[in-house]
Structure formats: C-alpha cells, structure tokens
Design a protein around this motif. Structure first.
Motif: not given
Length: 264
Positions: A116-120, A180-188
């Motif tokens: 899992l890349a740490s991302g944003a 609910t927000y599959p394109k916006n909530a990877n950080v959550a």
C-alpha cells in the motif's frame, strides 16, 4: 534495473512513466480496459498494451496499480496469484471486506504481497506504530476547494459553485467514506488501515472555497500520546484532482525495493 508493468494510464501512471526515463526501472507493459489502447499509447507510447493479466510478460519485478478502485478489483488478484508483488494507491477499495479477503488469499496462493503506497498523506508510520499499543481515537479530515469535489456525491449535498464558506458534506466512518467517495477517499482508507480500522476511524470531508490546496489532517490519541498532522498538497499539473505526492509515493515504493537502507 527493475522491470515493471503499470495498471492504468491516467495522471499518476503518466508520472510513473516519466520517472522511469531517469530512474532505476523501466515499463514493460501497461494493463487497461479493452478498447483503450489509444489512451494508453498517448501516455506510454509503444509499450505493449494488455487487457488481461494472463498476458503479462515473464521477468517482471513488480506491478503498479494506478488505475483506481476498478483496476484493483479487475486485475489485483490475478497479479498476486501469479506471484508478482503489487503496489497500489487504490486503498479505498479495501473498505470492501470481500475484496480485501480475495486479495489476501491471492497473495497467499502466489507467495506475493500487496504493498500500500502512502499516497497523499504522511504520518502513517507513526499511526501504525501507535496501533501496536492502545489507540483511543483516530480521525481524518479532508478539505478541498469546491472544484475538487466535482463529480462526487458532494454535488448532491452542496451547491459547490456558490459556496461562500467551508461546508461539511460527509461526516461518518472511514468505511462509509471510502465506499461513498471512491475517487476521493483513498486517504481515509489509508488512515483506517494504519490505525483503528474502517469502522472505528472517523472521517469528515469539507468543501472550502477559501483554499486552493487539497488538505489532509490526521488526529489521534492513545497510549503513545497525541498526534496531529496536516499536509496541504498540490495537485498534478495535468490533473489537479490527483495528488502529486500520491504519484511520488508510487515511485518511491518502486525504488525502495532495491534500496538496502529504507524507512519503515
């Protein structure tokens, strides 16, 4: 030099392709939906386009998923069963317990691993360390300008074009946020997996007309003490909705595979 395959051909994949020209890896294949060869060629040139994992060339060192939740669902298990390590930024997809179990089983069967890349976001190392003790509370807050929520469920809850002050459009669990927000909530989802899990991690999403940055905040408390972390990230020039740090984290994950001294 490492040889990689990339799932997807969007902004993050494009950054990986550019990094490959000056880094210690090369792209040998790109995976995408059938009929999307032209879109992939616009990013990767003459790199072979594949619609199926079964056609991946031999000799790959790692596969990198930059395609979003659908890409991980469609191709993740197949990659892992082939014994190939898989790096992903589509962490929100793991809020689906069935998919997470499927990927874990595929990794066991193939003797591989999902990275899992740490991302944003940052501070996940500290949060993960704190979870070895007792964590009492973890909360994630995501704040973007109204335009950053275009195309998301926020459009049905707020008048994004006419906001004059910050407004909350989601407040619930990290699981509901990610689903609910599959394109916006990877950080959550990343915060949840590093700490208390999807159902015990709180998440809040805010549309804020007073900012031009995508801001991510983590707050946590437990036996370790208290943690408060904030990062105001820049978007990528060719796609402001994609975090530049997300793309950088993918490249760093690839490079770390060959480093002899690494963080974490």
């Amino acid at each position: 030099m490492q040889t990689i395959a990339v799932i997807g051909y969007g902004a993050v994949a494009s950054y990986v392709r550019m990094a490959a020209t000056s880094s210690r890896f090369r792209v040998a294949a790109v995976i995408g939906r059938p009929g999307r060869e032209n879109a992939a060629r616009a990013v990767f040139g003459e790199v072979p386009f594949l619609a199926e994992v079964s056609r991946l060339p031999v000799g790959l060192d790692v596969v990198v998923d930059c395609a979003g939740h659908a890409g991980l669902r469609d191709h993740g298990a197949g990659v892992l069963r082939r014994g190939l390590p898989l790096v992903t930024v589509s962490i929100g997809a793991l809020a689906d317990d069935g998919l997470r179990a499927e990927l874990a089983e595929a990794a066991r069967a193939g003797g591989s691993r999902l990275h899992l890349a740490s991302g944003a976001i940052g501070a996940l190392d500290a949060l993960s360390a704190a979870s070895a003790g007792r964590l009492e509370e973890v909360r994630y807050t995501g704040r973007k300008p109204p335009s950053g929520w275009a195309g998301s469920p926020a459009e049905k809850r707020l008048d994004l074009r006419n906001l004059s002050e910050p407004a909350v459009h989601f407040d619930g669990s990290a699981r509901d946020c990610a689903l609910t927000y599959p394109k916006n909530a990877n950080v959550a989802a990343s915060v949840a997996l590093a700490g208390l899990g999807f159902d015990r991690t709180g998440a809040r999403l805010i549309a804020d007309p007073t900012t031009t940055r995508n801001t991510h905040e983590i707050s946590a408390r437990g036996d370790f003490g208290e943690l408060n972390f904030t990062i105001a990230g820049k978007g990528m020039p060719d796609n402001p909705k994609s975090s530049a740090l997300t793309a950088m984290s993918v490249v760093r994950t690839i490079l770390n595979r060959e480093e002899r001294i690494v963080f974490g």
